[in-house]
Design a protein around this motif. Sequence first.
Motif, short mmCIF file in Angstrom:
data_model
loop_
_atom_site.label_atom_id
_atom_site.label_comp_id
_atom_site.label_asym_id
_atom_site.label_seq_id
_atom_site.Cartn_x
_atom_site.Cartn_y
_atom_site.Cartn_z
N ALA A 123 34.24 44.66 49.23
CA ALA A 123 34.72 45.46 48.10
C ALA A 123 33.55 46.21 47.50
O ALA A 123 32.44 45.67 47.41
N THR A 124 33.77 47.45 47.10
CA THR A 124 32.73 48.21 46.41
C THR A 124 33.23 48.55 45.01
O THR A 124 34.41 48.87 44.82
N ILE A 125 32.34 48.46 44.07
CA ILE A 125 32.63 48.76 42.68
C ILE A 125 31.54 49.70 42.19
O ILE A 125 30.37 49.32 42.12
N PHE A 126 31.90 50.94 41.89
CA PHE A 126 30.95 51.93 41.40
C PHE A 126 31.25 52.17 39.92
O PHE A 126 32.37 52.53 39.57
N VAL A 127 30.25 51.95 39.08
CA VAL A 127 30.41 52.10 37.64
C VAL A 127 29.65 53.35 37.21
O VAL A 127 28.46 53.49 37.46
N VAL A 128 30.36 54.27 36.56
CA VAL A 128 29.78 55.54 36.13
C VAL A 128 29.57 55.51 34.62
O VAL A 128 30.50 55.23 33.86
N THR A 129 28.33 55.80 34.20
CA THR A 129 28.01 55.90 32.78
C THR A 129 27.19 57.16 32.57
O THR A 129 26.75 57.79 33.53
N ASP A 130 26.95 57.51 31.32
CA ASP A 130 26.07 58.65 31.04
C ASP A 130 24.63 58.35 31.45
O ASP A 130 23.88 59.24 31.79
N ALA A 131 24.26 57.08 31.41
CA ALA A 131 22.89 56.67 31.76
C ALA A 131 22.65 56.63 33.27
O ALA A 131 21.52 56.55 33.71
N GLY A 132 23.71 56.65 34.06
CA GLY A 132 23.58 56.60 35.51
C GLY A 132 24.73 55.86 36.14
O GLY A 132 25.60 55.32 35.46
N ASN A 133 24.74 55.83 37.46
CA ASN A 133 25.78 55.14 38.22
C ASN A 133 25.23 53.83 38.75
O ASN A 133 24.05 53.73 39.07
N TYR A 134 26.10 52.84 38.88
CA TYR A 134 25.72 51.53 39.39
C TYR A 134 26.64 51.20 40.56
O TYR A 134 27.85 51.38 40.46
N TYR A 135 26.05 50.70 41.65
CA TYR A 135 26.80 50.44 42.88
C TYR A 135 26.74 48.96 43.23
O TYR A 135 25.67 48.42 43.46
N PHE A 136 27.91 48.31 43.26
CA PHE A 136 27.98 46.89 43.55
C PHE A 136 28.88 46.63 44.75
O PHE A 136 29.83 47.37 44.99
N ALA A 137 28.59 45.55 45.48
CA ALA A 137 29.45 45.08 46.57
C ALA A 137 29.83 43.64 46.27
O ALA A 137 29.08 42.91 45.60
N ASN A 138 30.99 43.23 46.78
CA ASN A 138 31.45 41.86 46.60
C ASN A 138 32.20 41.46 47.85
O ASN A 138 32.95 42.26 48.41
N SER A 139 32.01 40.23 48.30
CA SER A 139 32.63 39.78 49.54
C SER A 139 34.09 39.38 49.38
O SER A 139 34.78 39.15 50.36
N ASP A 140 34.60 39.33 48.17
CA ASP A 140 35.98 38.93 47.92
C ASP A 140 36.79 40.17 47.52
O ASP A 140 36.65 40.69 46.42
N MET A 141 37.67 40.62 48.40
CA MET A 141 38.47 41.81 48.11
C MET A 141 39.44 41.60 46.95
O MET A 141 39.89 42.55 46.36
N ASP A 142 39.74 40.35 46.62
CA ASP A 142 40.63 40.08 45.49
C ASP A 142 40.00 40.48 44.16
O ASP A 142 40.67 40.50 43.13
N VAL A 143 38.71 40.80 44.16
CA VAL A 143 38.07 41.27 42.93
C VAL A 143 38.61 42.65 42.52
O VAL A 143 38.63 42.97 41.34
N LEU A 144 39.05 43.45 43.48
CA LEU A 144 39.49 44.81 43.16
C LEU A 144 40.72 44.84 42.25
O LEU A 144 40.70 45.54 41.24
N PRO A 145 41.80 44.10 42.56
CA PRO A 145 42.92 44.08 41.60
C PRO A 145 42.52 43.51 40.24
O PRO A 145 43.02 43.96 39.21
N ALA A 146 41.61 42.53 40.23
CA ALA A 146 41.16 41.95 38.95
C ALA A 146 40.40 42.99 38.13
O ALA A 146 40.59 43.09 36.92
N ILE A 147 39.55 43.78 38.78
CA ILE A 147 38.81 44.84 38.07
C ILE A 147 39.77 45.92 37.61
O ILE A 147 39.65 46.43 36.49
N PHE A 148 40.72 46.28 38.45
CA PHE A 148 41.72 47.29 38.08
C PHE A 148 42.48 46.84 36.83
O PHE A 148 42.63 47.61 35.88
N LYS A 149 42.92 45.59 36.82
CA LYS A 149 43.65 45.06 35.66
C LYS A 149 42.76 45.02 34.42
O LYS A 149 43.18 45.41 33.33
N PHE A 150 41.52 44.56 34.58
CA PHE A 150 40.57 44.50 33.46
C PHE A 150 40.33 45.90 32.90
O PHE A 150 40.37 46.10 31.68
#
Length: 187
Positions: A113-140
Amino acid sequence: MFKPMASIFTNHQIAGHYRAIDRAKKCIVPFHFEIQGQEYPEPAKETNWLRRLSGTHSEKHAVVELTPSKVVLWSPEQRNLGEMQLSEIKLIQIGAIRWHASAGIDPRHAFRATIFVVTDAGNYYFANSDMDVLPAIFKFAHTHNIPVEDPLHLIPLLKVGWHVAAKTLHETYHQLVEHTGYPDSKV
């Protein structure tokens, strides 16, 4: 569309050291995620009986903790690496990268799973081995009014569960990433 460098740090100890935030701005860095008390991936059960009794763990990981007000990055040694208010996040993009391209591998283990966080200060790129994190992030994100991009249309696919969705993603990944900037080959 984001175009991070394809290199990925496979060692969580490297990802968790004091420059983890700088690295996360330049390339995809593996982190565990903790969202309202649930950790992704779920921590392995401790096998050392003494550690089990004391409540400590052998394996330690860098963690991105999402709380109702902020995002906190923790080192494997539980040092606070940095914090960001949720109000600073402009957008979160969720996706997947092919981790292993071998034909014989179980499709559930072929992606991260990849999670890219965009802010005014810059972008942050994260990976996670559990694909179930994506629906949890979407819901959050939805709960906290943070816009979410899903260019690979993973959320509808993951509603059936990762075990079922993995085969479909494995078969259609080439078509899904065609015009998105995500790498088609393994990284």
